[in-house]
Design a protein around this motif. Structure first.
Motif, mmCIF file in Angstrom:
data_model
loop_
_atom_site.group_PDB
_atom_site.id
_atom_site.type_symbol
_atom_site.label_atom_id
_atom_site.label_comp_id
_atom_site.label_asym_id
_atom_site.label_seq_id
_atom_site.Cartn_x
_atom_site.Cartn_y
_atom_site.Cartn_z
ATOM 1 N N THR A 34 -61.402 23.372 4.635
ATOM 2 C CA THR A 34 -60.237 22.511 4.407
ATOM 3 C C THR A 34 -60.693 21.143 3.932
ATOM 4 N N GLY A 35 -60.568 20.885 2.637
ATOM 5 C CA GLY A 35 -61.074 19.645 2.062
ATOM 6 C C GLY A 35 -60.393 18.399 2.590
ATOM 7 N N GLU A 36 -59.124 18.524 3.001
ATOM 8 C CA GLU A 36 -58.384 17.355 3.475
ATOM 9 C C GLU A 36 -59.054 16.711 4.682
ATOM 10 N N THR A 96 -64.299 27.312 -4.296
ATOM 11 C CA THR A 96 -63.477 26.344 -3.569
ATOM 12 C C THR A 96 -62.135 26.165 -4.265
ATOM 13 N N ASP A 106 -58.607 21.825 -2.221
ATOM 14 C CA ASP A 106 -59.716 21.420 -1.358
ATOM 15 C C ASP A 106 -60.777 20.664 -2.153
#
Length: 481
Positions: free
Chosen positions: A373-375, A405, A409
């Motif tokens: 989860t990039g956030e 990816t 993300d």
């Protein structure tokens, strides 16, 4: 412009279907008509244009659906869509035309009976269970035993054998379809469920299962009619109406979705999932007070999920109730301590209060639980001074460079890495991450100057005749010496 080469038609039809499912109906209609201008009898274009027109009860829908059904008489979906349109807004002549065409096409007896029953004017009577017809009760018992035990391949074989001996067994057809769905074979399952609703048009679950197969095949617009029929045939329509609402919302028809969910909670006020879905849609529509009420009703009805507390906290935060949001997040984490998104939302509140060390610990835990989860990396980067030896730096770079990816993300990772490069005094690398992150942001949230201009012109028009009242003069009290 019309395609001059018929070889262009498959691509144009595929594009039309994509636009249709996305709810971009004027564009889809234009492309369907472009196909039909070159190939007037193209069955798929006639069918899907007919569905689109039937949704707004345009008389032309009857002609389009009729052309599609006659061109592919072996496909039950065409006859069912034509029948639904004729029953909904066609006159007596239109209904008679469908019945006569169905008889001339020599359709299977169950499908023909379904068409004749629906268009005869006699209401379909709800039934609680599908018929077993001429099937032996012992065989039905063995079939249900296989299915309930999860022996799907065996259930499929047994259901097929029962239907060979007793073609009127709607229960066997339904088990056949469900067994095929469980094995990931949606196309044959669709045919089985079409057989179910033809044999037992008054059984609501048959229509619901048909709709679920259509949705699994990406044919959302075709699922609307069976979902509506499933809801109409039962005193407890919340399940069908919820699925109808979710389908409508994904097609961009939020107003219709909201109406369906309101019908669901009106019919079953204590249905926790219906209230939960109503809260989600109200949140999407930015009706935060209404969303809060729906989430609280869902909780009162028995929804004890951490996800509900996450969503409740978000709508409370949007209404300025930070303390209420914090309490909701704590309640959710008490129920599910390793809920990564709740951990990140609690961390955001802590960052706002200046509790950076506690927020960092929560975010590192969230990343450990959901490393893709990039956030989470981006939120952490806001209050973290990155160091060269932090293993998080390598992890972000690895995930950013990974083609697998997801774009959302990767966008968040790009912003986090740009901040890290600034922390590390590496300006030559900053735009390596910032530029693609900005490009992904623009892609996800495109700026439309025409929409913005229209918005501003609307504001100007609203206040065109507005004249502010002159300020009141305050009386000056004489000073007392």
């Amino acid at each position: 412009m019309l395609p001059l080469n018929p070889a262009h038609l498959p691509r144009l039809l595929t594009e039309a279907l994509r636009l249709h499912e996305a709810g971009r109906l004027p564009e889809a209609e234009e492309r369907y008509r472009s196909v039909l201008a070159v190939a007037p009898d193209e069955p798929a274009a006639n069918f899907h244009l007919g569905r689109l027109l039937a949704a707004r009860r345009a008389p032309e829908a009857l002609d389009r659906l009729g052309r599609a059904a006659r061109a592919r008489p072996q496909e039950a979906a065409g006859w069912q869509a034509w029948t639904a349109a004729a029953a909904t807004f066609g006159d007596a002549a239109a209904r008679k035309e469908v019945i006569e065409a169905a008889r001339q096409a020599r359709l299977p007896a169950p499908l023909l009976s379904q068409i004749e029953t629906r268009l005869s004017g006699a209401p379909v009577k709800p039934v609680a269970q599908p018929r077993i017809g001429r099937a032996a009760p012992a065989e039905i018992k063995a079939l249900l035993s296989d299915y309930q035990a999860g022996r799907m391949a065996a259930a499929e074989r047994r259901a097929g054998a029962i239907l060979s001996a007793a073609p009127d067994c709607a229960l066997a057809a339904d088990v056949l379809g469900n067994a095929q769905m469980a094995q990931g074979r949606q196309t044959p399952a669709l045919a089985a469920f079409q057989r179910v609703v033809a044999l037992e048009p008054g059984w609501p679950d048959g229509h619901l299962h048909l709709a679920q197969a259509l949705l699994a095949l990406g044919r959302a617009a075709e699922a609307l009619d069976p979902l509506a029929r499933a809801a109409a045939l039962t005193p407890k329509p919340a399940r069908a109406l919820m699925l109808l609402a979710v389908t409508l919302a994904r097609m961009g028809r939020q107003t219709a979705a909201l109406a369906a969910l309101r019908r669901a909670v009106a019919a079953e006020p204590r249905h926790p999932e219906a209230q939960f879905q109503l809260g989600i849609l109200q949140t999407d529509l930015r009706a935060y007070a209404e969303a809060e009420a729906a989430f609280r009703a869902a909780e009162a009805a028995g929804n004890r999920s951490a996800d509900l507390q996450l969503r409740l906290g978000q709508v409370l935060l949007m209404q300025g109730d930070e303390a209420g949001a914090a309490a909701a997040y704590e309640t959710g984490l008490a129920r599910e301590p390793d809920h990564a998104m709740l951990l990140s939302r609690k961390a955001l509140l802590l960052q706002g209060r200046g509790a950076f060390a506690e927020a960092e610990a929560l975010l590192r835990r969230a990343i450990e639980l959901a490393p893709g989860t990039g956030e989470f990396y981006r939120i952490l980067s806001a209050s973290l001074k990155m160091t060269p030896e932090d293993p998080l730096l390598f992890e972000m770079q690895r995930r950013f460079d990974d083609p697998a990816t997801a774009e959302a993300d990767r966008m968040h990772l790009g912003f986090a890495l740009a901040k890290a490069m600034d922390d590390l005094k590496r300006p030559e690398s900053l735009f390596t991450y910032l530029r693609p992150a900005n490009q992904l942001m623009r892609k996800a949230h495109p700026y439309d100057i025409a929409s913005r201009r229209a918005e501003l012109e609307g504001i100007f028009a609203t206040f065109a005749d507005f004249t502010p009242a002159p300020p009141r003069r305050r009386a000056i009290s004489p000073r007392c010496s």
